[in-house]
Write a protein that holds these residues in place. Structure first.
Motif, PDB file in Angstrom:
ATOM      1  N   GLY A  32      15.646   6.734 -35.792  1.00 42.01           N
ATOM      2  CA  GLY A  32      15.721   8.112 -35.342  1.00 42.01           C
ATOM      3  C   GLY A  32      15.061   9.048 -36.338  1.00 42.01           C
ATOM      4  O   GLY A  32      15.364   8.996 -37.542  1.00 42.01           O
ATOM      5  N   LEU A  33      14.140   9.876 -35.850  1.00 43.41           N
ATOM      6  CA  LEU A  33      13.469  10.881 -36.690  1.00 43.41           C
ATOM      7  C   LEU A  33      14.177  12.210 -36.440  1.00 43.41           C
ATOM      8  O   LEU A  33      14.092  12.775 -35.344  1.00 43.41           O
ATOM      9  N   ALA A 194      24.304  12.718 -30.923  1.00 44.62           N
ATOM     10  CA  ALA A 194      25.323  11.752 -30.501  1.00 44.62           C
ATOM     11  C   ALA A 194      24.655  10.521 -29.890  1.00 44.62           C
ATOM     12  O   ALA A 194      25.085   9.385 -30.138  1.00 44.62           O
ATOM     13  N   THR A 195      23.618  10.740 -29.102  1.00 45.48           N
ATOM     14  CA  THR A 195      22.883   9.619 -28.505  1.00 45.48           C
ATOM     15  C   THR A 195      22.106   8.866 -29.568  1.00 45.48           C
ATOM     16  O   THR A 195      22.079   7.630 -29.582  1.00 45.48           O
ATOM     17  N   ALA A 199      22.160   4.877 -30.500  1.00 48.33           N
ATOM     18  CA  ALA A 199      20.965   4.127 -30.095  1.00 48.33           C
ATOM     19  C   ALA A 199      20.131   3.630 -31.266  1.00 48.33           C
ATOM     20  O   ALA A 199      19.415   2.635 -31.137  1.00 48.33           O
ATOM     21  N   ALA A 200      20.191   4.320 -32.411  1.00 48.70           N
ATOM     22  CA  ALA A 200      19.296   3.992 -33.529  1.00 48.70           C
ATOM     23  C   ALA A 200      19.965   3.098 -34.558  1.00 48.70           C
ATOM     24  O   ALA A 200      21.174   3.179 -34.789  1.00 48.70           O
ATOM     25  N   ASP A 201      19.154   2.252 -35.170  1.00 50.78           N
ATOM     26  CA  ASP A 201      19.641   1.383 -36.246  1.00 50.78           C
ATOM     27  C   ASP A 201      19.609   2.091 -37.596  1.00 50.78           C
ATOM     28  O   ASP A 201      20.409   1.785 -38.480  1.00 50.78           O
ATOM     29  N   ASP A 233      27.554  15.487 -38.579  1.00 46.07           N
ATOM     30  CA  ASP A 233      28.081  15.985 -39.861  1.00 46.07           C
ATOM     31  C   ASP A 233      27.034  15.878 -40.962  1.00 46.07           C
ATOM     32  O   ASP A 233      26.844  16.805 -41.758  1.00 46.07           O
ATOM     33  N   ILE A 234      26.352  14.735 -41.015  1.00 46.63           N
ATOM     34  CA  ILE A 234      25.337  14.507 -42.041  1.00 46.63           C
ATOM     35  C   ILE A 234      24.175  15.470 -41.860  1.00 46.63           C
ATOM     36  O   ILE A 234      23.671  16.061 -42.820  1.00 46.63           O
ATOM     37  N   TYR A 235      23.757  15.633 -40.606  1.00 45.72           N
ATOM     38  CA  TYR A 235      22.653  16.542 -40.278  1.00 45.72           C
ATOM     39  C   TYR A 235      22.981  17.963 -40.729  1.00 45.72           C
ATOM     40  O   TYR A 235      22.163  18.636 -41.368  1.00 45.72           O
TER      41      TYR A 235
END
Length: 244
Positions: A32-33, A194-195, A199-201, A233-235
């Motif tokens: 995820g970018l 949330a998606t 979905a991302a590793d 939260d991290i974002y």
């Protein structure tokens, strides 16, 4: 390693938008970018797909740079843009045939492989229609179908969920998982955190044209010392200073 971005600097004007951006997207992984508007996500993607030329640094897809072998490089990438790009005078069938020719696909086999995708996105009965007249969501489904019919090593999906209904989002993620299981890699830029979290590793967090952090969700939690934090939260923790 499907995608290797190394010390990339570049942009549009005299002042570089991207500054020493380095990250990888390994085979069989979804990355995820993530970043605020203006963080450099779209500029990074435009460099990867060859619309912009790096000032410094390098980009390799499947071990090849654009300069080394342009045809092999471009055929290794399938791209779903945020804003669908369609030809007003071509039918849906003609759009798909154009994609097959661009990727040197066997058309007979490609149509067989494409049938479940067309059924999934309710496009099978619209092959003679002109997708330039479709709704935003339907246009996005055309772009997804065209990308996922290919055997690309790297799939780049830029804000793919815009305009898609919940069922279409589910269907798209099914396609992403199937490509991942076959060893392809996926770079997915999205604000739907949330998606992305499910979905991302792993994730690449961009801010002000620089990589602020990379890693799995657990690795990001460790870097920020926030146990059990969600991606949201991290974002928020990483972008709070940039947003002001």
């Amino acid at each position: 390693m499907s995608l290797e971005v190394n010390a990339l600097s570049g942009g549009y004007g005299q002042v570089p938008v991207l500054k020493d951006v380095t990250f990888t997207v390994p085979d069989g992984q979804v990355v995820g970018l993530i970043g605020l508007n203006g963080a450099g996500k779209s500029t990074t993607i435009k460099h990867i797909i060859g619309l912009l030329t790096p000032r410094t640094g390098s980009i390799k897809v499947n071990g090849v740079t654009l300069k080394q072998d342009e045809n092999a490089y471009r055929q290794s990438i399938a791209y779903v843009p945020e804003t669908p790009v369609l030809y007003p005078d071509l039918t849906l069938r003609e759009h798909l045939e154009l994609t097959m020719m661009a990727y040197d696909l066997d058309q007979k086999q490609a149509w067989i492989d494409l049938e479940p995708i067309l059924q999934k996105f309710r496009l099978a009965n619209k092959l003679e229609w002109f997708p330039d007249n479709f709704s935003k969501g339907m246009k996005q489904k055309v772009m997804i179908a065209a990308a996922f019919i290919t055997s690309a090593k790297l799939f780049i999906i830029d804000e793919p969920f815009t305009g898609l209904d919940p069922l279409a989002v589910h269907d798209l993620l099914d396609l992403v998982r199937a490509k991942k299981e076959r060893g392809a890699s996926v770079l997915m830029s999205t604000h739907v955190l949330a998606t992305a979290e499910t979905a991302a590793d792993a994730f690449v967090l961009l801010g002000d044209g620089q990589v602020r952090a990379t890693g799995t969700l657990d690795e990001l939690r460790s870097q920020l010392h926030i146990a059990d934090a969600s991606l949201d939260d991290i974002y928020m923790a990483m972008t709070s200073g940039e947003a002001r």
